[in-house]
Design a protein around this motif. Structure first.
Motif, mmCIF file in Angstrom:
data_model
loop_
_atom_site.group_PDB
_atom_site.id
_atom_site.type_symbol
_atom_site.label_atom_id
_atom_site.label_comp_id
_atom_site.label_asym_id
_atom_site.label_seq_id
_atom_site.Cartn_x
_atom_site.Cartn_y
_atom_site.Cartn_z
ATOM 1 N N PHE A 1 4.536 2.648 3.093
ATOM 2 C CA PHE A 1 5.390 3.586 3.820
ATOM 3 C C PHE A 1 6.824 3.507 3.306
ATOM 4 O O PHE A 1 7.458 4.535 3.044
ATOM 5 C CB PHE A 1 5.350 3.266 5.315
ATOM 6 C CG PHE A 1 6.396 3.987 6.113
ATOM 7 C CD1 PHE A 1 6.204 5.296 6.494
ATOM 8 C CD2 PHE A 1 7.579 3.354 6.461
ATOM 9 C CE1 PHE A 1 7.170 5.967 7.224
ATOM 10 C CE2 PHE A 1 8.548 4.010 7.186
ATOM 11 C CZ PHE A 1 8.344 5.324 7.566
ATOM 12 N N ILE A 2 7.347 2.286 3.173
ATOM 13 C CA ILE A 2 8.743 2.100 2.748
ATOM 14 C C ILE A 2 8.972 2.728 1.382
ATOM 15 O O ILE A 2 9.953 3.451 1.171
ATOM 16 C CB ILE A 2 9.099 0.605 2.768
ATOM 17 C CG1 ILE A 2 9.249 0.120 4.206
ATOM 18 C CG2 ILE A 2 10.358 0.324 1.969
ATOM 19 C CD1 ILE A 2 9.414 -1.376 4.343
ATOM 20 N N LEU B 1 15.511 0.602 5.159
ATOM 21 C CA LEU B 1 16.490 0.855 6.225
ATOM 22 C C LEU B 1 15.924 1.805 7.269
ATOM 23 O O LEU B 1 16.100 1.596 8.479
ATOM 24 C CB LEU B 1 17.787 1.416 5.638
ATOM 25 C CG LEU B 1 18.632 0.439 4.821
ATOM 26 C CD1 LEU B 1 19.787 1.170 4.143
ATOM 27 C CD2 LEU B 1 19.156 -0.670 5.709
ATOM 28 N N LEU B 2 15.233 2.849 6.815
ATOM 29 C CA LEU B 2 14.625 3.793 7.743
ATOM 30 C C LEU B 2 13.578 3.101 8.613
ATOM 31 O O LEU B 2 13.544 3.296 9.830
ATOM 32 C CB LEU B 2 13.997 4.952 6.977
ATOM 33 C CG LEU B 2 13.339 6.020 7.822
ATOM 34 C CD1 LEU B 2 14.406 6.810 8.556
ATOM 35 C CD2 LEU B 2 12.497 6.916 6.966
ATOM 36 N N TYR B 3 12.736 2.269 8.007
ATOM 37 C CA TYR B 3 11.718 1.551 8.770
ATOM 38 C C TYR B 3 12.357 0.589 9.768
ATOM 39 O O TYR B 3 11.940 0.505 10.926
ATOM 40 C CB TYR B 3 10.786 0.791 7.831
ATOM 41 C CG TYR B 3 9.807 -0.078 8.573
ATOM 42 C CD1 TYR B 3 8.736 0.484 9.250
ATOM 43 C CD2 TYR B 3 9.959 -1.450 8.622
ATOM 44 C CE1 TYR B 3 7.853 -0.298 9.954
ATOM 45 C CE2 TYR B 3 9.081 -2.254 9.318
ATOM 46 C CZ TYR B 3 8.026 -1.667 9.983
ATOM 47 O OH TYR B 3 7.162 -2.446 10.687
ATOM 48 N N PHE B 4 13.396 -0.116 9.325
ATOM 49 C CA PHE B 4 14.082 -1.069 10.199
ATOM 50 C C PHE B 4 14.651 -0.371 11.430
ATOM 51 O O PHE B 4 14.421 -0.795 12.565
ATOM 52 C CB PHE B 4 15.192 -1.781 9.429
ATOM 53 C CG PHE B 4 16.019 -2.706 10.269
ATOM 54 C CD1 PHE B 4 15.543 -3.952 10.618
ATOM 55 C CD2 PHE B 4 17.265 -2.313 10.720
ATOM 56 C CE1 PHE B 4 16.300 -4.810 11.395
ATOM 57 C CE2 PHE B 4 18.033 -3.154 11.506
ATOM 58 C CZ PHE B 4 17.545 -4.405 11.844
ATOM 59 N N LEU C 1 6.625 6.983 12.828
ATOM 60 C CA LEU C 1 6.520 6.658 11.406
ATOM 61 C C LEU C 1 5.572 7.618 10.703
ATOM 62 O O LEU C 1 5.811 8.013 9.557
ATOM 63 C CB LEU C 1 6.043 5.217 11.228
ATOM 64 C CG LEU C 1 6.992 4.122 11.709
ATOM 65 C CD1 LEU C 1 6.393 2.754 11.471
ATOM 66 C CD2 LEU C 1 8.344 4.232 11.044
ATOM 67 N N GLY C 2 4.509 8.004 11.384
ATOM 68 C CA GLY C 2 3.595 8.989 10.812
ATOM 69 C C GLY C 2 4.263 10.332 10.596
ATOM 70 O O GLY C 2 4.025 11.003 9.594
ATOM 71 N N ILE D 1 7.694 13.747 5.254
ATOM 72 C CA ILE D 1 8.750 13.993 4.264
ATOM 73 C C ILE D 1 8.142 14.106 2.874
ATOM 74 O O ILE D 1 8.605 14.880 2.032
ATOM 75 C CB ILE D 1 9.796 12.860 4.322
ATOM 76 C CG1 ILE D 1 10.514 12.880 5.657
ATOM 77 C CG2 ILE D 1 10.767 12.922 3.164
ATOM 78 C CD1 ILE D 1 11.367 11.665 5.912
ATOM 79 N N ILE D 2 7.068 13.341 2.636
ATOM 80 C CA ILE D 2 6.450 13.324 1.319
ATOM 81 C C ILE D 2 5.890 14.702 0.951
ATOM 82 O O ILE D 2 5.868 15.074 -0.220
ATOM 83 C CB ILE D 2 5.344 12.249 1.288
ATOM 84 C CG1 ILE D 2 5.942 10.885 1.580
ATOM 85 C CG2 ILE D 2 4.627 12.214 -0.041
ATOM 86 C CD1 ILE D 2 4.930 9.823 1.863
#
Length: 151
Positions: free
Chosen positions: A71-72, A89-92, A109-110, A115-116
């Motif tokens: 994911f990161i 940073l986004l995950y954090f 998160l899903g 974005i991908i």
């Protein structure tokens, strides 16, 4: 003493240019094999010492951690140094902001992985389209110029 010895000079010559070192009589294959054997001996000894201290070795095979790493990298951006930093940073911050809602932050998160679909280069690739601001300027950019025709 080792660097100024015959072996040390051969290793430094190999580091800079193995082809020219071989042309000067250095047996590049034999020295590389020796270096790999010494490195394998060192890592084997480190593993043995670790085993003696722990008395068991059980690598974790947690698919959750692997999916977080994927994911990161994918959300941040593949192919650059800045992308995984942005993804981490986004995950954090997503886990800190939405983590107290239980497992439902996984839905957030899903949704962020969508974005991908719009930017295969991740967030950093999307940002780089609008502004050229590298944090680590280590890449090269090719500039194409049209050839001039002579008349």
């Amino acid at each position: 003493m080792i660097l100024r010895s015959r072996l040390g000079l051969a290793m430094m010559a190999m580091r800079h240019d193995p082809v020219s070192a071989a042309s000067q009589g250095v047996n590049v294959g034999r020295i590389r094999f020796g270096i790999f054997m010494v490195a394998a001996l060192g890592t084997g000894l480190a593993g043995a010492i670790h085993y003696m201290a722990q008395l068991r070795i059980s690598p974790s095979s947690d698919p959750y951690r692997s999916s977080i790493c994927i994911f990161i990298v994918m959300v941040g951006g593949i192919g650059c140094l800045e992308g995984p930093i942005v993804g981490a940073l986004l995950y954090f911050f997503a886990t800190r902001l939405f983590g107290h809602y239980g497992v439902s932050y996984m839905v957030v998160l899903g949704l962020l992985t969508l974005i991908i679909l719009f930017s295969p280069g991740g967030l950093w690739g999307l940002f780089s389209k609008f502004r050229d601001w590298p944090w680590f300027p280590v890449g090269h950019k090719l500039e194409y110029t049209t050839p001039h025709s002579s008349s």
